[in-house]
Design a protein around this motif. Structure first.
Motif, PDB file in Angstrom:
ATOM      1  N   ASN A  64       0.612  -1.117  -0.071  1.00 18.07           N
ATOM      2  CA  ASN A  64      -0.013   0.402   0.572  1.00 18.07           C
ATOM      3  C   ASN A  64       1.111   0.932  -0.149  1.00 18.07           C
ATOM      4  O   ASN A  64       1.101   1.739   0.721  1.00 18.07           O
ATOM      5  CB  ASN A  64      -0.862   0.113   0.452  1.00 18.07           C
ATOM      6  CG  ASN A  64      -1.059   1.068   1.511  1.00 18.07           C
ATOM      7  OD1 ASN A  64      -2.741   1.512  -0.091  1.00 18.07           O
ATOM      8  ND2 ASN A  64      -2.174   1.205   2.358  1.00 18.07           N
ATOM      9  N   TYR A  65       1.473   1.523  -0.941  1.00 23.80           N
ATOM     10  CA  TYR A  65       2.143   2.262  -1.314  1.00 23.80           C
ATOM     11  C   TYR A  65       1.509   3.567  -1.348  1.00 23.80           C
ATOM     12  O   TYR A  65       0.701   4.190  -2.618  1.00 23.80           O
ATOM     13  CB  TYR A  65       3.807   1.953  -2.341  1.00 23.80           C
ATOM     14  CG  TYR A  65       3.751   0.807  -1.431  1.00 23.80           C
ATOM     15  CD1 TYR A  65       5.083   2.043  -1.377  1.00 23.80           C
ATOM     16  CD2 TYR A  65       3.865  -0.183  -1.984  1.00 23.80           C
ATOM     17  CE1 TYR A  65       6.335   0.225  -0.241  1.00 23.80           C
ATOM     18  CE2 TYR A  65       5.105  -1.017  -2.030  1.00 23.80           C
ATOM     19  CZ  TYR A  65       5.812  -0.669  -0.901  1.00 23.80           C
ATOM     20  OH  TYR A  65       6.980  -1.730  -0.860  1.00 23.80           O
ATOM     21  N   SER A  66       1.927   5.246  -1.227  1.00 24.72           N
ATOM     22  CA  SER A  66       1.939   6.422  -1.555  1.00 24.72           C
ATOM     23  C   SER A  66       2.433   6.408  -3.292  1.00 24.72           C
ATOM     24  O   SER A  66       3.306   5.861  -3.830  1.00 24.72           O
ATOM     25  CB  SER A  66       2.546   8.174  -0.813  1.00 24.72           C
ATOM     26  OG  SER A  66       2.867   7.729  -0.521  1.00 24.72           O
ATOM     27  N   ALA A  67       2.283   7.215  -3.995  1.00 26.65           N
ATOM     28  CA  ALA A  67       2.318   8.772  -5.337  1.00 26.65           C
ATOM     29  C   ALA A  67       4.198   8.464  -4.800  1.00 26.65           C
ATOM     30  O   ALA A  67       5.257   7.987  -5.255  1.00 26.65           O
ATOM     31  CB  ALA A  67       1.907   9.258  -5.735  1.00 26.65           C
ATOM     32  N   ASP A  68       5.237   9.219  -4.028  1.00 31.86           N
ATOM     33  CA  ASP A  68       5.900   9.433  -3.902  1.00 31.86           C
ATOM     34  C   ASP A  68       7.104   8.231  -3.683  1.00 31.86           C
ATOM     35  O   ASP A  68       7.335   7.680  -3.519  1.00 31.86           O
ATOM     36  CB  ASP A  68       5.576  10.285  -2.553  1.00 31.86           C
ATOM     37  CG  ASP A  68       6.077  11.943  -2.691  1.00 31.86           C
ATOM     38  OD1 ASP A  68       5.478  12.406  -4.414  1.00 31.86           O
ATOM     39  OD2 ASP A  68       5.498  12.756  -2.104  1.00 31.86           O
ATOM     40  N   ALA A  69       6.223   7.093  -2.628  1.00 33.55           N
ATOM     41  CA  ALA A  69       6.723   6.092  -2.351  1.00 33.55           C
ATOM     42  C   ALA A  69       6.819   5.327  -3.596  1.00 33.55           C
ATOM     43  O   ALA A  69       8.261   4.265  -3.109  1.00 33.55           O
ATOM     44  CB  ALA A  69       5.665   5.652  -1.054  1.00 33.55           C
ATOM     45  N   LYS A  84       1.080   8.389  -9.500  1.00 35.05           N
ATOM     46  CA  LYS A  84      -0.730   8.868  -8.850  1.00 35.05           C
ATOM     47  C   LYS A  84      -1.365   7.875  -8.951  1.00 35.05           C
ATOM     48  O   LYS A  84      -2.565   7.818  -8.257  1.00 35.05           O
ATOM     49  CB  LYS A  84      -1.037  10.118 -10.061  1.00 35.05           C
ATOM     50  CG  LYS A  84       0.004  11.399  -9.148  1.00 35.05           C
ATOM     51  CD  LYS A  84       0.267  12.766  -9.794  1.00 35.05           C
ATOM     52  CE  LYS A  84       0.750  13.480  -9.626  1.00 35.05           C
ATOM     53  NZ  LYS A  84       0.744  14.638 -11.172  1.00 35.05           N
ATOM     54  N   GLU A  85      -1.532   6.900 -10.334  1.00 34.80           N
ATOM     55  CA  GLU A  85      -2.639   6.655 -10.451  1.00 34.80           C
ATOM     56  C   GLU A  85      -2.914   5.104  -9.634  1.00 34.80           C
ATOM     57  O   GLU A  85      -3.545   5.115  -9.997  1.00 34.80           O
ATOM     58  CB  GLU A  85      -2.869   6.382 -12.256  1.00 34.80           C
ATOM     59  CG  GLU A  85      -3.742   4.637 -13.013  1.00 34.80           C
ATOM     60  CD  GLU A  85      -3.887   4.356 -14.050  1.00 34.80           C
ATOM     61  OE1 GLU A  85      -4.166   3.339 -14.562  1.00 34.80           O
ATOM     62  OE2 GLU A  85      -2.635   4.943 -14.977  1.00 34.80           O
ATOM     63  N   TYR A  86      -1.826   4.388  -9.772  1.00 33.78           N
ATOM     64  CA  TYR A  86      -1.496   3.545  -8.908  1.00 33.78           C
ATOM     65  C   TYR A  86      -1.781   3.447  -7.131  1.00 33.78           C
ATOM     66  O   TYR A  86      -1.730   2.270  -6.482  1.00 33.78           O
ATOM     67  CB  TYR A  86      -0.410   2.609  -9.071  1.00 33.78           C
ATOM     68  CG  TYR A  86      -0.471   2.071 -10.794  1.00 33.78           C
ATOM     69  CD1 TYR A  86      -0.697   0.658 -10.804  1.00 33.78           C
ATOM     70  CD2 TYR A  86      -0.563   3.043 -12.233  1.00 33.78           C
ATOM     71  CE1 TYR A  86      -1.152   0.004 -12.080  1.00 33.78           C
ATOM     72  CE2 TYR A  86      -0.232   1.963 -13.012  1.00 33.78           C
ATOM     73  CZ  TYR A  86      -0.353   0.434 -13.103  1.00 33.78           C
ATOM     74  OH  TYR A  86      -0.922  -0.091 -14.307  1.00 33.78           O
ATOM     75  N   ALA A  87      -0.746   4.925  -6.720  1.00 28.32           N
ATOM     76  CA  ALA A  87      -1.171   5.310  -5.398  1.00 28.32           C
ATOM     77  C   ALA A  87      -2.245   4.785  -4.494  1.00 28.32           C
ATOM     78  O   ALA A  87      -3.634   4.193  -4.800  1.00 28.32           O
ATOM     79  CB  ALA A  87      -0.973   6.748  -4.977  1.00 28.32           C
ATOM     80  N   ASN A  88      -1.865   3.477  -3.969  1.00 30.91           N
ATOM     81  CA  ASN A  88      -2.955   2.960  -2.408  1.00 30.91           C
ATOM     82  C   ASN A  88      -3.789   2.113  -3.239  1.00 30.91           C
ATOM     83  O   ASN A  88      -4.574   1.692  -2.563  1.00 30.91           O
ATOM     84  CB  ASN A  88      -3.665   4.313  -1.530  1.00 30.91           C
ATOM     85  CG  ASN A  88      -2.907   5.537  -0.732  1.00 30.91           C
ATOM     86  OD1 ASN A  88      -2.565   6.439  -1.917  1.00 30.91           O
ATOM     87  ND2 ASN A  88      -1.747   4.788  -0.238  1.00 30.91           N
TER      88      ASN A  88
END
Length: 207
Positions: A64-69, A84-88
């Motif tokens: 469960n990664y943020s966009a930055d991660a 951004k699209e795949y984040a979380n």
């Protein structure tokens, strides 16, 4: 050399009490088959597991990664817009980063998610799952029921098998924590934390 519940709780106070009794019982039953029998081998084995499982808190990979991660951790798999699209979205993330490798199918098959890291050492990828399934040591069909690796005895037995199959007993005999880390991690990520747990494990199992 048999181990005790109190020893594992001294190694890591976050060890979930509902797991530790089963894990101690199983380890003592199977340690001879996997050769994890000397104090030094036992210390190295449990130190690596303590790091890999986040203090025995995790038996399943957290994706469960943020966009930055995502951009920090998997920079070659995502552009800024894709991140951004795949984040979380763990299913989409695993399917992308583990797709078309480690024996997994393409991203759309979602096999990267199905065969994500599980167990205390986190077996990852269809090839590794299949190798364990056909090793003669696996309990149950993890190809169709991969969550068996998050339960007893799979979470620990899979780690014992992986340790043994990678020749880590011999490396432990040489007290080579760096070489063991490379076998388990593929690199040296978290080496300082692994060394910290190893120092504790030596005091518990050897001194």
């Amino acid at each position: 050399m048999r181990i005790t519940k109190s020893q594992l709780l001294r190694l890591c106070f976050t060890y979930p009490k509902e797991r530790v009794e089963d894990d101690v019982k199983f380890f003592n039953e199977w340690q001879g088959r996997f050769g994890i029998t000397t104090p030094l081998r036992i210390a190295h084995f449990w130190a690596q597991l303590a790091h890999e499982s986040g203090g025995f808190q995790y038996v399943e990979e957290n994706l469960n990664y943020s966009a930055d991660a995502l951009l920090r951790t998997f920079p070659k798999y995502f552009t800024s817009e894709e991140a951004k699209e795949y984040a979380n979205k763990p299913v989409k993330i695993a399917s992308r980063v583990y797709g078309n490798r480690m024996g997994n199918g393409a991203e759309e098959t979602m096999e990267g998610w199905v065969y994500r890291g599980r167990g205390y050492i986190q077996l990852t990828g269809k090839t590794t799952y299949r190798a364990y399934r056909t090793s003669g040591y696996c309990t149950g069909d993890i190809m169709t029921k991969p969550d068996l690796l998050t339960k007893a005895p799979g979470r620990l037995k899979s780690a014992m098998w992986y340790w043994f199959s990678k020749g880590c007993n011999t490396l432990a005999d040489n007290d080579d924590v760096t070489a063991i880390t490379k076998k388990i991690n593929g690199g040296t990520n978290g080496l300082s934390d692994r060394k910290y747990y190893l120092r504790k494990a030596k005091r518990i199992f050897i001194d």
